[in-house]
Write an enzyme that holds these catalytic residues in place. Structure first.
Site, PDB file in Angstrom:
ATOM      1  N   THR A 204      37.294  38.113  43.309  1.00  0.00           N
ATOM      2  CA  THR A 204      37.192  37.326  42.084  1.00  0.00           C
ATOM      3  C   THR A 204      37.082  35.830  42.372  1.00  0.00           C
ATOM      4  OG1 THR A 204      38.449  36.670  40.120  1.00  0.00           O
ATOM      5  CG2 THR A 204      39.733  37.371  41.996  1.00  0.00           C
ATOM      6  N   ASP A 205      36.508  35.102  41.420  1.00  0.00           N
ATOM      7  CA  ASP A 205      36.444  33.640  41.566  1.00  0.00           C
ATOM      8  C   ASP A 205      37.817  32.982  41.395  1.00  0.00           C
ATOM      9  OD1 ASP A 205      36.761  34.016  38.824  1.00  0.00           O
ATOM     10  OD2 ASP A 205      35.035  32.804  38.231  1.00  0.00           O
ATOM     11  N   GLU A 206      38.792  33.750  40.856  1.00  0.00           N
ATOM     12  CA  GLU A 206      40.106  33.143  40.571  1.00  0.00           C
ATOM     13  C   GLU A 206      40.835  32.717  41.842  1.00  0.00           C
ATOM     14  OE1 GLU A 206      42.520  34.981  37.614  1.00  0.00           O
ATOM     15  OE2 GLU A 206      40.805  35.487  36.366  1.00  0.00           O
TER      16      GLU A 206
ATOM     17  N   LEU B 184      39.821  39.437  27.072  1.00  0.00           N
ATOM     18  CA  LEU B 184      39.489  38.616  25.898  1.00  0.00           C
ATOM     19  C   LEU B 184      38.430  39.214  24.963  1.00  0.00           C
ATOM     20  CD1 LEU B 184      39.892  35.790  24.467  1.00  0.00           C
ATOM     21  CD2 LEU B 184      37.849  35.082  25.699  1.00  0.00           C
TER      22      LEU B 184
ATOM     23  N   TYR C 119      48.168  37.506  40.060  1.00  0.00           N
ATOM     24  CA  TYR C 119      46.938  38.284  40.247  1.00  0.00           C
ATOM     25  C   TYR C 119      46.034  37.628  41.290  1.00  0.00           C
ATOM     26  CZ  TYR C 119      42.069  39.665  39.454  1.00  0.00           C
ATOM     27  OH  TYR C 119      40.769  40.046  39.630  1.00  0.00           O
TER      28      TYR C 119
ATOM     29  N   LYS D 215      44.782  38.864  45.051  1.00  0.00           N
ATOM     30  CA  LYS D 215      43.376  39.040  45.442  1.00  0.00           C
ATOM     31  C   LYS D 215      43.053  38.124  46.631  1.00  0.00           C
ATOM     32  CE  LYS D 215      40.517  41.210  43.747  1.00  0.00           C
ATOM     33  NZ  LYS D 215      40.097  42.630  43.933  1.00  0.00           N
TER      34      LYS D 215
HETATM   35  P1  NAD Z   1      39.919  47.611  35.859  1.00  0.00           P
HETATM   36  O1  NAD Z   1      41.348  47.211  35.677  1.00  0.00           O
HETATM   37  O2  NAD Z   1      39.077  47.892  34.674  1.00  0.00           O
HETATM   38  O3  NAD Z   1      39.833  48.897  36.799  1.00  0.00           O
HETATM   39  C1  NAD Z   1      40.632  49.050  37.946  1.00  0.00           C
HETATM   40  C2  NAD Z   1      40.542  50.514  38.373  1.00  0.00           C
HETATM   41  O4  NAD Z   1      41.321  50.662  39.573  1.00  0.00           O
HETATM   42  C3  NAD Z   1      41.130  51.495  37.350  1.00  0.00           C
HETATM   43  O5  NAD Z   1      40.253  52.575  37.183  1.00  0.00           O
HETATM   44  C4  NAD Z   1      42.445  51.942  37.984  1.00  0.00           C
HETATM   45  O6  NAD Z   1      42.816  53.251  37.615  1.00  0.00           O
HETATM   46  C5  NAD Z   1      42.120  51.833  39.457  1.00  0.00           C
HETATM   47  N1  NAD Z   1      43.321  51.647  40.283  1.00  0.00           N
HETATM   48  C6  NAD Z   1      44.317  50.752  40.105  1.00  0.00           C
HETATM   49  N2  NAD Z   1      45.252  50.880  41.059  1.00  0.00           N
HETATM   50  C7  NAD Z   1      44.821  51.882  41.887  1.00  0.00           C
HETATM   51  C8  NAD Z   1      45.341  52.462  43.067  1.00  0.00           C
HETATM   52  N3  NAD Z   1      46.496  52.044  43.609  1.00  0.00           N
HETATM   53  N4  NAD Z   1      44.643  53.446  43.663  1.00  0.00           N
HETATM   54  C9  NAD Z   1      43.472  53.881  43.132  1.00  0.00           C
HETATM   55  N5  NAD Z   1      42.938  53.371  42.001  1.00  0.00           N
HETATM   56  C10 NAD Z   1      43.604  52.376  41.391  1.00  0.00           C
HETATM   57  O7  NAD Z   1      39.284  46.459  36.759  1.00  0.00           O
HETATM   58  P2  NAD Z   1      37.828  45.797  36.690  1.00  0.00           P
HETATM   59  O8  NAD Z   1      37.836  44.721  35.698  1.00  0.00           O
HETATM   60  O9  NAD Z   1      36.812  46.860  36.643  1.00  0.00           O
HETATM   61  O10 NAD Z   1      37.805  45.093  38.132  1.00  0.00           O
HETATM   62  C11 NAD Z   1      37.402  45.832  39.281  1.00  0.00           C
HETATM   63  C12 NAD Z   1      37.495  44.931  40.496  1.00  0.00           C
HETATM   64  O11 NAD Z   1      36.648  43.803  40.323  1.00  0.00           O
HETATM   65  C13 NAD Z   1      38.890  44.392  40.777  1.00  0.00           C
HETATM   66  O12 NAD Z   1      39.083  44.375  42.163  1.00  0.00           O
HETATM   67  C14 NAD Z   1      38.843  42.982  40.230  1.00  0.00           C
HETATM   68  O13 NAD Z   1      39.733  42.132  40.921  1.00  0.00           O
HETATM   69  C15 NAD Z   1      37.400  42.600  40.499  1.00  0.00           C
HETATM   70  N6  NAD Z   1      36.817  41.612  39.569  1.00  0.00           N
HETATM   71  C16 NAD Z   1      36.884  41.816  38.218  1.00  0.00           C
HETATM   72  C17 NAD Z   1      36.279  40.894  37.370  1.00  0.00           C
HETATM   73  C18 NAD Z   1      36.310  41.069  35.871  1.00  0.00           C
HETATM   74  O14 NAD Z   1      35.877  40.170  35.151  1.00  0.00           O
HETATM   75  N7  NAD Z   1      36.756  42.191  35.337  1.00  0.00           N
HETATM   76  C19 NAD Z   1      35.617  39.776  37.898  1.00  0.00           C
HETATM   77  C20 NAD Z   1      35.584  39.614  39.287  1.00  0.00           C
HETATM   78  C21 NAD Z   1      36.175  40.551  40.112  1.00  0.00           C
HETATM   79  O1  DAU Z   2      37.292  35.295  36.705  1.00  0.00           O
HETATM   80  C1  DAU Z   2      37.294  36.655  37.030  1.00  0.00           C
HETATM   81  C2  DAU Z   2      38.511  37.303  36.413  1.00  0.00           C
HETATM   82  O2  DAU Z   2      38.261  37.377  35.020  1.00  0.00           O
HETATM   83  C3  DAU Z   2      38.816  38.686  36.973  1.00  0.00           C
HETATM   84  O3  DAU Z   2      39.157  38.558  38.328  1.00  0.00           O
HETATM   85  C4  DAU Z   2      39.982  39.335  36.210  1.00  0.00           C
HETATM   86  O4  DAU Z   2      40.191  40.655  36.679  1.00  0.00           O
HETATM   87  C5  DAU Z   2      39.606  39.368  34.737  1.00  0.00           C
HETATM   88  O5  DAU Z   2      40.686  39.889  33.999  1.00  0.00           O
HETATM   89  C6  DAU Z   2      39.264  37.965  34.232  1.00  0.00           C
HETATM   90  O6  DAU Z   2      40.447  37.111  34.205  1.00  0.00           O
HETATM   91  P1  DAU Z   2      40.719  36.109  32.979  1.00  0.00           P
HETATM   92  O7  DAU Z   2      42.162  35.796  32.949  1.00  0.00           O
HETATM   93  O8  DAU Z   2      39.759  34.973  32.993  1.00  0.00           O
HETATM   94  O9  DAU Z   2      40.283  37.088  31.745  1.00  0.00           O
HETATM   95  P2  DAU Z   2      40.942  37.393  30.329  1.00  0.00           P
HETATM   96  O10 DAU Z   2      39.958  38.227  29.574  1.00  0.00           O
HETATM   97  O11 DAU Z   2      42.342  37.880  30.443  1.00  0.00           O
HETATM   98  O12 DAU Z   2      41.010  35.952  29.643  1.00  0.00           O
HETATM   99  C7  DAU Z   2      39.836  35.152  29.477  1.00  0.00           C
HETATM  100  C8  DAU Z   2      40.273  33.833  28.852  1.00  0.00           C
HETATM  101  O13 DAU Z   2      40.731  34.080  27.505  1.00  0.00           O
HETATM  102  C9  DAU Z   2      41.442  33.165  29.554  1.00  0.00           C
HETATM  103  O14 DAU Z   2      41.268  31.753  29.519  1.00  0.00           O
HETATM  104  C10 DAU Z   2      42.664  33.559  28.714  1.00  0.00           C
HETATM  105  C11 DAU Z   2      42.087  33.658  27.313  1.00  0.00           C
HETATM  106  N1  DAU Z   2      42.738  34.655  26.414  1.00  0.00           N
HETATM  107  C12 DAU Z   2      42.891  35.938  26.878  1.00  0.00           C
HETATM  108  C13 DAU Z   2      43.479  36.911  26.085  1.00  0.00           C
HETATM  109  C14 DAU Z   2      43.669  38.310  26.610  1.00  0.00           C
HETATM  110  C15 DAU Z   2      43.123  34.303  25.136  1.00  0.00           C
HETATM  111  O15 DAU Z   2      42.953  33.140  24.704  1.00  0.00           O
HETATM  112  N2  DAU Z   2      43.710  35.263  24.351  1.00  0.00           N
HETATM  113  C16 DAU Z   2      43.923  36.552  24.778  1.00  0.00           C
HETATM  114  O16 DAU Z   2      44.506  37.369  23.999  1.00  0.00           O
END
Ligand code: NAD
Ligand code: DAU
Length: 349
Positions: free
Chosen positions: A130-132, A195, A155, A159
Site C-alpha cells: 500500500t501507499d500508506e 469509505l 495498519y 504493511k
Molecule cells: P480485504 O480486507 O478486502 O481482503 C483481505 C482478504 O484476506 C480477505 O478475504 C480475508 O479473508 C483474507 N485474510 C485475512 N487474513 C488472512 C489470513 N491470516 N490467512 C488467509 N487469508 C486471510 O483487503 P483488500 O482491500 O482486498 O486488500 C488486499 C491487499 O491489498 C492487502 O494486502 C492490502 O494491504 C492491499 N492494498 C489494498 C488497497 C485498498 O485500497 N483496498 C490499496 C493498496 C493495497
Molecule cells: O491507500 C491505500 C489504502 O486505502 C489501503 O492500503 C487500505 O487497505 C484501504 O483501507 C485504504 O485506507 P484508507 O484509510 O485511506 O481508506 P478508508 O476507506 O478507510 O478511508 C478513506 C478516507 O475516508 C480516509 O481519509 C478516512 C475517511 N473516512 C473513512 C470512513 C470509513 C471517513 O471520513 N469516514 C468513514 O466512515
C-alpha cells in the site's frame, strides 16, 4: 505455465484478481483465504467451477498448510494479498495486524524458501502493498518508489514491516521478489467498512454519512481492475527485486467525494438534488489520520506501459450501480457481525 498461489482471493482486490487471471491466462490459480469477516466466497461465484481454480480455506500463518499447498499444487508464483486491511480496525486491535500482515507474510516467505530451489529465476513472490507505508503528504508532492517509509497507523506499520521482510529475503536469501505499493482502490465487492461503499450503503438507507474531522483529507482513487491490470504487467514484466508504485493520479478531498456520491445517488434514486447531502455528519476524526496520499506512477508507466483505463466519474457511477443492483450481497455482508462493528466504531464519534 504458472501455478499461482494467490492469498486473500476472497477479499475485495483478491477476488477481482482471481477472475482477471483465470479469464486471461491458462494458469492454475490456488486461492488461499481464511475467510475472515472480509472474505466472501460469494465474490467468486462466476469462477467457482473453473477447471483451473482451486479454493483452499486456511491461514497464511499455518506453515504445515503452506507446505502441503506448495507441494500439492507445485506452486511457481505467489501473489500475496491476504491481510487485515482496515485502518480503523488496526487502531482498535493492532496485534491482529501484526499476526497476519507481518508474521503471516514471513511464514509465506519461509514456505517459498523451503520449496523453491535456491537461486531460481523461474519463481516469483509478488507482494501487494500500500501507499500508506510512505506516511502522510502535505498539500504538494508525490510518493515515489524512493520515498522513505514513515508509517503512522498500526495498519501501515504492519504493511511496512512486511515490505521490509520481503526485501530482506531478496537481499539475504536471493528469493525472487517484486513489490507494488498502490493507492486507494474502489469498485464492486469492496467491504462496506471502507469509505465509498459505506457512504453508498448509508445514502441508500437514509442514514447519517460520517465524515471524519472536516473531510479535508485527500486520497488518490483507483478503479480496482486497473490495479489488477497493473499487477498483471508487473507479474509478467516487472524486474526482480524492484518496487512499483501504482496510483490513479486522481486525488479527491473526502468531503468532495462524498458530495459527488450524494449527487450521483440523488439522480439514480430519483431524489431531489441536495437531498442525500443533508445526511452528511461531521464526526470525531480518526486518530493519527494521514492528511494526503498521492502516488506518482511514472516508473510503472514508463517501464511497463501501464496507465489507468477509466476516469473517476465513470468508475464511481459503475460502482454505485453495482451496489444498487446487488442488494442481496450488500444485505448479506452488512447483517450480523457488521452491525456490531458499526455500532462500536461510530457510536461515540
Ligand atoms: P480485504 O480486507 O478486502 O481482503 C483481505 C482478504 O484476506 C480477505 O478475504 C480475508 O479473508 C483474507 N485474510 C485475512 N487474513 C488472512 C489470513 N491470516 N490467512 C488467509 N487469508 C486471510 O483487503 P483488500 O482491500 O482486498 O486488500 C488486499 C491487499 O491489498 C492487502 O494486502 C492490502 O494491504 C492491499 N492494498 C489494498 C488497497 C485498498 O485500497 N483496498 C490499496 C493498496 C493495497
Ligand atoms: O491507500 C491505500 C489504502 O486505502 C489501503 O492500503 C487500505 O487497505 C484501504 O483501507 C485504504 O485506507 P484508507 O484509510 O485511506 O481508506 P478508508 O476507506 O478507510 O478511508 C478513506 C478516507 O475516508 C480516509 O481519509 C478516512 C475517511 N473516512 C473513512 C470512513 C470509513 C471517513 O471520513 N469516514 C468513514 O466512515
Amino acid at each position: 505455465m504458472k501455478n499461482i498461489l494467490l492469498t486473500g482471493g476472497a477479499g475485495f482486490i483478491g477476488s477481482h484478481l482471481v477472475k482477471w487471471l483465470l479469464n486471461k491466462y491458462p494458469y492454475k490459480v490456488v486461492n488461499l483465504d481464511m475467510l475472515t469477516y472480509a472474505g466472501n466466497l460469494g465474490n467468486l461465484q462466476e469462477v467457482e467451477q473453473h477447471p483451473n481454480y482451486v479454493f483452499e480455506k486456511g491461514d497464511i500463518g499455518n506453515a504445515q498448510l503452506l507446505d502441503r499447498i506448495m507441494e500439492e499444487h507445485a506452486i511457481t508464483h505467489v501473489i500475496h494479498l491476504a491481510a487485515e486491511s482496515h485502518v480503523d480496525r488496526s487502531i482498535v486491535d493492532p496485534l491482529a495486524f501484526v499476526q497476519t500482515n507481518v508474521l503471516g507474510t514471513v511464514q509465506l516467505l519461509n514456505a517459498c524458501r523451503r520449496h523453491w530451489p535456491a537461486g531460481t529465476s523461474d519463481r516469483l513472490f509478488y507482494h501487494v502493498s500500500t501507499d500508506e507505508v510512505y506516511g502522510s503528504l502535505p498539500s504538494a508532492g508525490y510518493f515515489v518508489e524512493s520515498t522513505p517509509y514513515d508509517p503512522r497507523s498500526p495498519y501501515s506499520a504492519s504493511k511496512a514491516a512486511s515490505d521490509h521482510f520481503v526485501r530482506a529475503y531478496f537481499h539475504t536469501y536471493g528469493l525472487p521478489v517484486v513489490l507494488s505499493n498502490c493507492s486507494n482502490n474502489y469498485g464492486p465487492y469492496q467491504f462496506p467498512e471502507k469509505l465509498i461503499p459505506l457512504m453508498i450503503n448509508n445514502i441508500k438507507h437514509g442514514n447519517p454519512l460520517p465524515v471524519y474531522g472536516q473531510g479535508l483529507n485527500i486520497r488518490d482513487w483507483l478503479w480496482v481492475e486497473d490495479h489488477c491490470a497493473a499487477i498483471d504487467v508487473i507479474l509478467h514484466g516487472g524486474k526482480v527485486g524492484e518496487t512499483y508504485n501504482i496510483g490513479g493520479m486522481n486525488e479527491w478531498k473526502n468531503i468532495d467525494l462524498v458530495h459527488l456520491l450524494c449527487h450521483t445517488m440523488d439522480h439514480k434514486l430519483g431524489r431531489k438534488e441536495g437531498e442525500s447531502a443533508k445526511l452528511i455528519t461531521y464526526v470525531k476524526d480518526r486518530a493519527g489520520h494521514d492528511l494526503r496520499y498521492a502516488i506518482d506512477p511514472g516508473k510503472l508507466r514508463e517501464h511497463l506501459g501501464w496507465s489507468p483505463s477509466i476516469d473517476f466519474e465513470t468508475g464511481l457511477a459503475r460502482t454505485v450501480d453495482w451496489y444498487l443492483d446487488n442488494e442481496a450481497w450488500l444485505e448479506a455482508v452488512t447483517s450480523g457481525a457488521y452491525l456490531d462493528y458499526y455500532q462500536h466504531q461510530y457510536a461515540h464519534r
